[in-house]
Design an enzyme around this catalytic site. Structure first.
Site, PDB file in Angstrom:
ATOM      1  N   GLY A  90      67.778  16.446  -3.040  1.00  0.00           N
ATOM      2  CA  GLY A  90      68.511  16.754  -1.873  1.00  0.00           C
ATOM      3  C   GLY A  90      68.335  17.997  -1.087  1.00  0.00           C
ATOM      4  N   SER A  91      66.983  18.601  -1.351  1.00  0.00           N
ATOM      5  CA  SER A  91      66.971  20.013  -0.970  1.00  0.00           C
ATOM      6  C   SER A  91      66.639  20.035   0.519  1.00  0.00           C
ATOM      7  CB  SER A  91      65.698  20.923  -1.615  1.00  0.00           C
ATOM      8  OG  SER A  91      64.247  20.122  -1.311  1.00  0.00           O
TER       9      SER A  91
ATOM     10  N   HIS B  70      57.914  13.520   5.000  1.00  0.00           N
ATOM     11  CA  HIS B  70      56.839  13.021   3.915  1.00  0.00           C
ATOM     12  C   HIS B  70      56.164  14.369   3.412  1.00  0.00           C
ATOM     13  CE1 HIS B  70      54.232  10.377   1.929  1.00  0.00           C
ATOM     14  NE2 HIS B  70      52.904  11.182   2.247  1.00  0.00           N
TER      15      HIS B  70
HETATM   16  C1  GRF Z   1      60.396  15.548  -0.604  1.00  0.00           C
HETATM   17  O1  GRF Z   1      59.216  16.421  -1.094  1.00  0.00           O
HETATM   18  C2  GRF Z   1      60.121  14.592   0.499  1.00  0.00           C
HETATM   19  O2  GRF Z   1      59.247  15.023   1.248  1.00  0.00           O
HETATM   20  C3  GRF Z   1      60.014  13.367  -0.074  1.00  0.00           C
HETATM   21  O3  GRF Z   1      60.928  13.312  -1.111  1.00  0.00           O
HETATM   22  C4  GRF Z   1      61.048  14.689  -1.814  1.00  0.00           C
HETATM   23  C5  GRF Z   1      62.521  15.101  -1.628  1.00  0.00           C
HETATM   24  O4  GRF Z   1      62.673  16.325  -1.804  1.00  0.00           O
HETATM   25  N1  GRF Z   1      60.242  12.348   1.067  1.00  0.00           N
HETATM   26  P1  GRF Z   1      64.205  16.568  -1.758  1.00  0.00           P
HETATM   27  O5  GRF Z   1      65.322  15.494  -2.554  1.00  0.00           O
HETATM   28  O6  GRF Z   1      64.633  16.806  -0.396  1.00  0.00           O
HETATM   29  O7  GRF Z   1      64.801  18.034  -2.536  1.00  0.00           O
END
Ligand code: GRF
Length: 235
Positions: free
Chosen positions: A15-16, A112
């Site tokens: 969830g960053s 993405h």
């Molecule tokens: C991110 O790299 C996003 O682009 C992809 O999944 C990853 C999720 O990371 N769809 P986070 O959970 O937002 O840290």
């Protein structure tokens, strides 16, 4: 300012990107507010991050439903209960069903970790390295039934450096994601980026060249400086 757009965020993990959206929306001048977080994974670390920020969280677990249609219908109902105007996928790791996507089309966005249309799907950083790409990055886009195929809203480019491994490159791209995704949510919430006939239509009249280019490559300025450094470099 007109009413802030209520935004539901779907996560499956860390969830960053969700946290970056929450941070951006904590500014009352931001045109979207985060109405709630929904996770399909009960143990997603992002749930605690959001709860600590005082955001409503709920788990709608995959395993509680016989099929994807039922799962997506429950998510749709939860979003309705949040009065969500916009849905942001932030590391949501399940492909949404076509009826769900069509219902939310134009109001459903994703981040993405690659410069689409290159490297759709998973494992993008390893594949970018294997392909020998010198520029990599991330893309915020509207979601359509074709996975990672929807119209682009904003992109962030980062250099691929000699000696990079996938984890190092991923961390560099993630920093760009955290800039690009709030920017994309802002544009959609303000109606400055709209999906029409399968394309993104921008309303950026009067925006400076600098503001316009910030939409596509927030990290290219440091890259340009790096290239200058490289040009001066004589072994
Ligand atoms: C991110 O790299 C996003 O682009 C992809 O999944 C990853 C999720 O990371 N769809 P986070 O959970 O937002 O840290």
């Amino acid at each position: 300012m007109s009413q802030r757009k209520k935004t539901g965020i779907l996560i499956s993990g860390r969830g960053s990107n969700m946290a970056a959206l929450i941070e951006a929306a904590s500014d009352k001048g931001f045109p979207a507010e985060i109405a709630g977080i929904i996770s399909d994974q009960p143990d997603a670390p992002g749930l605690a991050v959001a709860a600590a920020r005082g955001i409503a969280v709920q788990v709608i677990a995959r395993g509680d439903f016989a099929d994807r249609q039922g799962h997506d219908a429950a998510i749709d109902a939860a979003l309705k209960a949040l009065s969500a105007d916009i849905v942001a996928l932030a590391g949501y790791m399940r492909v949404l069903t076509t009826p769900f996507v069509e219902k939310w089309q134009g109001r459903l966005i994703n981040i993405h970790p690659a410069l689409l249309p290159a490297f759709k799907g998973l494992d993008t950083h390893r594949r970018a390295l294997e392909a020998g790409a010198r520029i990599h990055g991330c893309t915020a886009h509207f979601v359509t039934p074709e996975v990672d195929g929807g119209p682009i809203i904003a992109q962030g480019a980062v250099p691929v450096l000699a000696g990079d491994i996938a984890e190092v490159l991923a961390a560099r791209v993630l920093k760009a994601e955290h800039q690009v995704y709030p920017l994309a949510l802002r544009l959609v919430a303000e109606g400055r980026a709209r999906m029409e006939n399968g394309r993104t239509v921008f309303d950026l009249a009067g925006a400076s060249e600098r503001a316009n280019s910030a939409l596509v490559a927030p990290d290219l300025r440091p890259l340009a400086e790096n290239l200058e450094d490289l040009a001066r470099f004589t072994p």
